[in-house]
Motif scaffolding. Structure first.
Motif, PDB file in Angstrom:
ATOM      1  N   LEU A 247      48.097  26.227  37.341  1.00  0.00           N
ATOM      2  CA  LEU A 247      47.268  25.090  36.930  1.00  0.00           C
ATOM      3  C   LEU A 247      45.863  25.301  37.494  1.00  0.00           C
ATOM      4  CD1 LEU A 247      49.605  22.017  37.592  1.00  0.00           C
ATOM      5  CD2 LEU A 247      48.818  22.818  35.361  1.00  0.00           C
ATOM      6  N   PRO A 248      44.852  24.789  36.822  1.00  0.00           N
ATOM      7  CA  PRO A 248      43.497  24.892  37.372  1.00  0.00           C
ATOM      8  C   PRO A 248      43.392  24.152  38.696  1.00  0.00           C
ATOM      9  CG  PRO A 248      43.455  24.250  35.054  1.00  0.00           C
ATOM     10  CD  PRO A 248      44.874  24.136  35.495  1.00  0.00           C
ATOM     11  N   ILE A 249      42.603  24.715  39.597  1.00  0.00           N
ATOM     12  CA  ILE A 249      42.433  24.152  40.937  1.00  0.00           C
ATOM     13  C   ILE A 249      40.958  23.825  41.162  1.00  0.00           C
ATOM     14  CG2 ILE A 249      42.607  24.602  43.411  1.00  0.00           C
ATOM     15  CD1 ILE A 249      45.328  24.456  42.245  1.00  0.00           C
ATOM     16  N   TYR A 250      40.703  22.650  41.739  1.00  0.00           N
ATOM     17  CA  TYR A 250      39.347  22.319  42.171  1.00  0.00           C
ATOM     18  C   TYR A 250      39.363  22.055  43.667  1.00  0.00           C
ATOM     19  CZ  TYR A 250      35.168  19.719  43.262  1.00  0.00           C
ATOM     20  OH  TYR A 250      34.004  19.297  43.860  1.00  0.00           O
ATOM     21  N   LYS A 251      38.416  22.685  44.393  1.00  0.00           N
ATOM     22  CA  LYS A 251      38.278  22.459  45.827  1.00  0.00           C
ATOM     23  C   LYS A 251      36.829  22.112  46.131  1.00  0.00           C
ATOM     24  CE  LYS A 251      38.235  25.739  49.155  1.00  0.00           C
ATOM     25  NZ  LYS A 251      38.703  26.756  50.133  1.00  0.00           N
ATOM     26  N   PRO A 252      36.590  20.944  46.750  1.00  0.00           N
ATOM     27  CA  PRO A 252      35.218  20.558  47.101  1.00  0.00           C
ATOM     28  C   PRO A 252      34.586  21.543  48.079  1.00  0.00           C
ATOM     29  CG  PRO A 252      36.729  18.712  47.320  1.00  0.00           C
ATOM     30  CD  PRO A 252      37.569  19.931  47.155  1.00  0.00           C
ATOM     31  N   GLN A 253      33.294  21.376  48.305  1.00  0.00           N
ATOM     32  CA  GLN A 253      32.567  22.287  49.184  1.00  0.00           C
ATOM     33  C   GLN A 253      33.131  22.281  50.602  1.00  0.00           C
ATOM     34  OE1 GLN A 253      28.372  21.487  49.009  1.00  0.00           O
ATOM     35  NE2 GLN A 253      28.207  22.044  46.867  1.00  0.00           N
ATOM     36  N   ASN A 254      33.438  21.118  51.128  1.00  0.00           N
ATOM     37  CA  ASN A 254      34.087  21.027  52.436  1.00  0.00           C
ATOM     38  C   ASN A 254      35.203  19.997  52.342  1.00  0.00           C
ATOM     39  OD1 ASN A 254      34.932  20.753  55.093  1.00  0.00           O
ATOM     40  ND2 ASN A 254      32.879  21.114  55.919  1.00  0.00           N
ATOM     41  N   PRO A 255      36.413  20.444  52.023  1.00  0.00           N
ATOM     42  CA  PRO A 255      37.527  19.511  51.783  1.00  0.00           C
ATOM     43  C   PRO A 255      37.954  18.704  53.000  1.00  0.00           C
ATOM     44  CG  PRO A 255      38.311  21.782  51.850  1.00  0.00           C
ATOM     45  CD  PRO A 255      36.821  21.856  51.847  1.00  0.00           C
ATOM     46  N   MET A 256      37.507  19.111  54.189  1.00  0.00           N
ATOM     47  CA  MET A 256      37.889  18.400  55.404  1.00  0.00           C
ATOM     48  C   MET A 256      37.324  16.982  55.459  1.00  0.00           C
ATOM     49  SD  MET A 256      37.183  19.591  59.323  1.00  0.00           S
ATOM     50  CE  MET A 256      37.342  18.478  60.718  1.00  0.00           C
ATOM     51  N   PHE A 257      36.170  16.784  54.822  1.00  0.00           N
ATOM     52  CA  PHE A 257      35.477  15.507  54.965  1.00  0.00           C
ATOM     53  C   PHE A 257      35.660  14.561  53.785  1.00  0.00           C
ATOM     54  CE2 PHE A 257      32.513  18.189  57.714  1.00  0.00           C
ATOM     55  CZ  PHE A 257      33.192  17.853  58.879  1.00  0.00           C
ATOM     56  N   VAL A 258      36.393  14.950  52.774  1.00  0.00           N
ATOM     57  CA  VAL A 258      36.562  14.095  51.595  1.00  0.00           C
ATOM     58  C   VAL A 258      37.308  12.805  51.951  1.00  0.00           C
ATOM     59  CG1 VAL A 258      37.648  13.903  49.323  1.00  0.00           C
ATOM     60  CG2 VAL A 258      36.425  15.992  49.952  1.00  0.00           C
ATOM     61  N   THR A 259      38.447  12.936  52.628  1.00  0.00           N
ATOM     62  CA  THR A 259      39.246  11.747  52.953  1.00  0.00           C
ATOM     63  C   THR A 259      38.543  10.802  53.920  1.00  0.00           C
ATOM     64  OG1 THR A 259      41.321  12.898  52.460  1.00  0.00           O
ATOM     65  CG2 THR A 259      41.456  10.938  53.851  1.00  0.00           C
ATOM     66  N   PRO A 260      37.962  11.277  55.047  1.00  0.00           N
ATOM     67  CA  PRO A 260      37.268  10.322  55.926  1.00  0.00           C
ATOM     68  C   PRO A 260      36.118   9.597  55.240  1.00  0.00           C
ATOM     69  CG  PRO A 260      36.967  12.591  56.699  1.00  0.00           C
ATOM     70  CD  PRO A 260      38.027  12.628  55.662  1.00  0.00           C
ATOM     71  N   LEU A 261      35.398  10.281  54.353  1.00  0.00           N
ATOM     72  CA  LEU A 261      34.321   9.621  53.613  1.00  0.00           C
ATOM     73  C   LEU A 261      34.897   8.581  52.657  1.00  0.00           C
ATOM     74  CD1 LEU A 261      31.983  12.656  52.922  1.00  0.00           C
ATOM     75  CD2 LEU A 261      31.350  10.588  54.177  1.00  0.00           C
ATOM     76  N   GLY A 262      36.024   8.915  52.034  1.00  0.00           N
ATOM     77  CA  GLY A 262      36.673   7.960  51.144  1.00  0.00           C
ATOM     78  C   GLY A 262      37.171   6.737  51.888  1.00  0.00           C
ATOM     79  N   ILE A 263      37.653   6.942  53.118  1.00  0.00           N
ATOM     80  CA  ILE A 263      38.082   5.808  53.943  1.00  0.00           C
ATOM     81  C   ILE A 263      36.890   4.898  54.224  1.00  0.00           C
ATOM     82  CG2 ILE A 263      39.048   5.127  56.174  1.00  0.00           C
ATOM     83  CD1 ILE A 263      40.528   7.850  56.215  1.00  0.00           C
ATOM     84  N   ALA A 264      35.762   5.509  54.600  1.00  0.00           N
ATOM     85  CA  ALA A 264      34.562   4.723  54.890  1.00  0.00           C
ATOM     86  C   ALA A 264      34.083   3.957  53.662  1.00  0.00           C
ATOM     87  CB  ALA A 264      33.454   5.625  55.425  1.00  0.00           C
ATOM     88  N   LEU A 265      34.203   4.572  52.494  1.00  0.00           N
ATOM     89  CA  LEU A 265      33.786   3.894  51.255  1.00  0.00           C
ATOM     90  C   LEU A 265      34.640   2.679  50.951  1.00  0.00           C
ATOM     91  CD1 LEU A 265      33.090   6.990  48.958  1.00  0.00           C
ATOM     92  CD2 LEU A 265      31.396   5.327  49.735  1.00  0.00           C
ATOM     93  N   ASN A 266      35.831   2.639  51.513  1.00  0.00           N
ATOM     94  CA  ASN A 266      36.732   1.495  51.306  1.00  0.00           C
ATOM     95  C   ASN A 266      36.578   0.412  52.375  1.00  0.00           C
ATOM     96  OD1 ASN A 266      38.957   1.734  49.018  1.00  0.00           O
ATOM     97  ND2 ASN A 266      38.525   3.810  49.724  1.00  0.00           N
ATOM     98  N   CYS A 267      35.714   0.670  53.357  1.00  0.00           N
ATOM     99  CA  CYS A 267      35.507  -0.300  54.417  1.00  0.00           C
ATOM    100  C   CYS A 267      34.685  -1.479  53.900  1.00  0.00           C
ATOM    101  CB  CYS A 267      34.786   0.370  55.591  1.00  0.00           C
ATOM    102  SG  CYS A 267      34.632  -0.659  57.059  1.00  0.00           S
ATOM    103  N   THR A 268      35.012  -2.666  54.381  1.00  0.00           N
ATOM    104  CA  THR A 268      34.291  -3.879  53.999  1.00  0.00           C
ATOM    105  C   THR A 268      34.005  -4.688  55.262  1.00  0.00           C
ATOM    106  OG1 THR A 268      36.265  -5.269  53.745  1.00  0.00           O
ATOM    107  CG2 THR A 268      35.620  -3.934  51.843  1.00  0.00           C
ATOM    108  N   GLN A 269      33.540  -5.910  55.077  1.00  0.00           N
ATOM    109  CA  GLN A 269      33.342  -6.806  56.213  1.00  0.00           C
ATOM    110  C   GLN A 269      34.443  -7.860  56.295  1.00  0.00           C
ATOM    111  OE1 GLN A 269      29.174  -8.161  56.866  1.00  0.00           O
ATOM    112  NE2 GLN A 269      28.677  -6.899  55.092  1.00  0.00           N
ATOM    113  N   GLU A 270      35.463  -7.689  55.455  1.00  0.00           N
ATOM    114  CA  GLU A 270      36.581  -8.654  55.436  1.00  0.00           C
ATOM    115  C   GLU A 270      37.690  -8.128  56.334  1.00  0.00           C
ATOM    116  OE1 GLU A 270      37.631  -9.171  51.377  1.00  0.00           O
ATOM    117  OE2 GLU A 270      35.634  -9.804  50.777  1.00  0.00           O
ATOM    118  N   ILE A 271      37.851  -8.739  57.486  1.00  0.00           N
ATOM    119  CA  ILE A 271      38.788  -8.257  58.499  1.00  0.00           C
ATOM    120  C   ILE A 271      40.224  -8.538  58.091  1.00  0.00           C
ATOM    121  CG2 ILE A 271      39.452  -8.438  60.928  1.00  0.00           C
ATOM    122  CD1 ILE A 271      36.537  -9.384  61.439  1.00  0.00           C
ATOM    123  N   LEU A 272      41.098  -7.554  58.323  1.00  0.00           N
ATOM    124  CA  LEU A 272      42.519  -7.725  58.018  1.00  0.00           C
ATOM    125  C   LEU A 272      43.139  -8.803  58.892  1.00  0.00           C
ATOM    126  CD1 LEU A 272      43.954  -4.121  57.539  1.00  0.00           C
ATOM    127  CD2 LEU A 272      43.583  -5.853  55.799  1.00  0.00           C
TER     128      LEU A 272
END
Length: 280
Positions: free
Chosen positions: A255-280
């Protein structure tokens, strides 16, 4: 099947910007800061975004506080996250309040409490707790395909259809197993083997040594995606930084494969993008 280069400008630009601010944080006034806390098997990463969700700072540290996606050193995890938090606060001259975190797929009911308490114990207000594939897709922005997160201890797989996660799996094979193979082949300690693996100048030499375990990762991926109409695989996670890993996986699963430039930082950046000011 060869690897592919798809037009994920947003992902690659965000990662590129993050790498820049890790070296030189942006010190400017922002109404709020959002932090993503990624507790990995090999590394703990903190990514800080401003009010416009643009990277302003980041830091990471090697850690042994998580094993197979589960927190095994609770106090050690709190200490490291707290130290990284304080380090970043000093660099950008503000107090970081809000943070989001994530867990490997399939571990939510088992370890969500521990992750939550680590983030809160480090001094953050936890605003969101989500699974890692959903976090990664906030950066990748794919509609259909499989996100494969090859971390230090596990390989996590999430299959997406129309932008929604329809299947998740997580199996214990990852960078730790790569280091064990290197330690055996080169007669090194585990820590020395792990360090050796991280140096890009050794990657070409290591590929033949690591091919069997990479092929095992490919077989895990193949087993989980074969019953779905997956047309493309997206690789993230620190272990994917190994140059050439995507080519071996592509040949095994056809299957075709895609790998970002630095795959180590994709998930932590995605976590930060999901952060809000609404506390759990």
């Amino acid at each position: 099947m060869q690897t592919v280069s798809t037009p994920f400008q947003y992902c690659d630009q965000l990662v590129c910007d993050f790498e820049k601010v890790m070296a030189k944080p942006i010190v400017k006034k922002s109404a709020v800061y959002y932090t993503g806390v990624d507790l990995g098997t090999a590394y703990i990463v903190l990514a800080v975004l401003d009010e416009n969700y643009q990277p302003v700072a980041g830091a990471y540290r090697f850690a042994n506080v998580v094993k197979d996606g589960m927190v095994v050193d609770y106090m050690g995890a709190i200490r490291i996250v707290k130290e990284l938090k304080q380090e970043l606060e000093e660099k950008i001259g503000t107090t970081l309040i809000y943070a989001a975190a994530a867990l490997p797929p399939g571990t939510f009911t088992l370890d969500s409490g521990a992750i939550k308490h680590v983030v809160q114990g480090a001094g953050f207000e936890l605003t969101k707790l989500l699974d890692e594939p959903t976090a990664a897709n906030a950066v990748l922005k794919i509609k259909n395909g499989a996100i494969v997160d090859i971390g230090g201890g596990t390989t996590g797989i999430a299959i997406l259809k129309d932008g929604e996660v329809i299947y998740v799996a997580d199996e214990p094979t990852g960078g730790t197993h790569f280091s064990l193979v290197i330690a055996g082949a080169y007669k090194l300690s585990f820590d020395d083997a792990d360090q050796y693996k991280r140096d890009p100048k050794h990657h070409k030499e290591l590929l033949p040594v690591l091919r069997p375990v990479i092929e095992k990762v490919a077989s895990i991926i193949n087993r989980h995606v074969r019953d779905y109409a997956v047309e493309q695989i997206y690789l993230v996670g620190g272990t994917c930084c190994l140059e050439g890993i995507e080519d071996i996986i592509a040949k095994q699963i056809h299957l075709p494969i895609y790998k970002p430039q630095n795959p180590m930082f994709v998930t932590p950046l995605g976590i930060a993008l999901n952060c809000t000011q609404e506390i759990l």
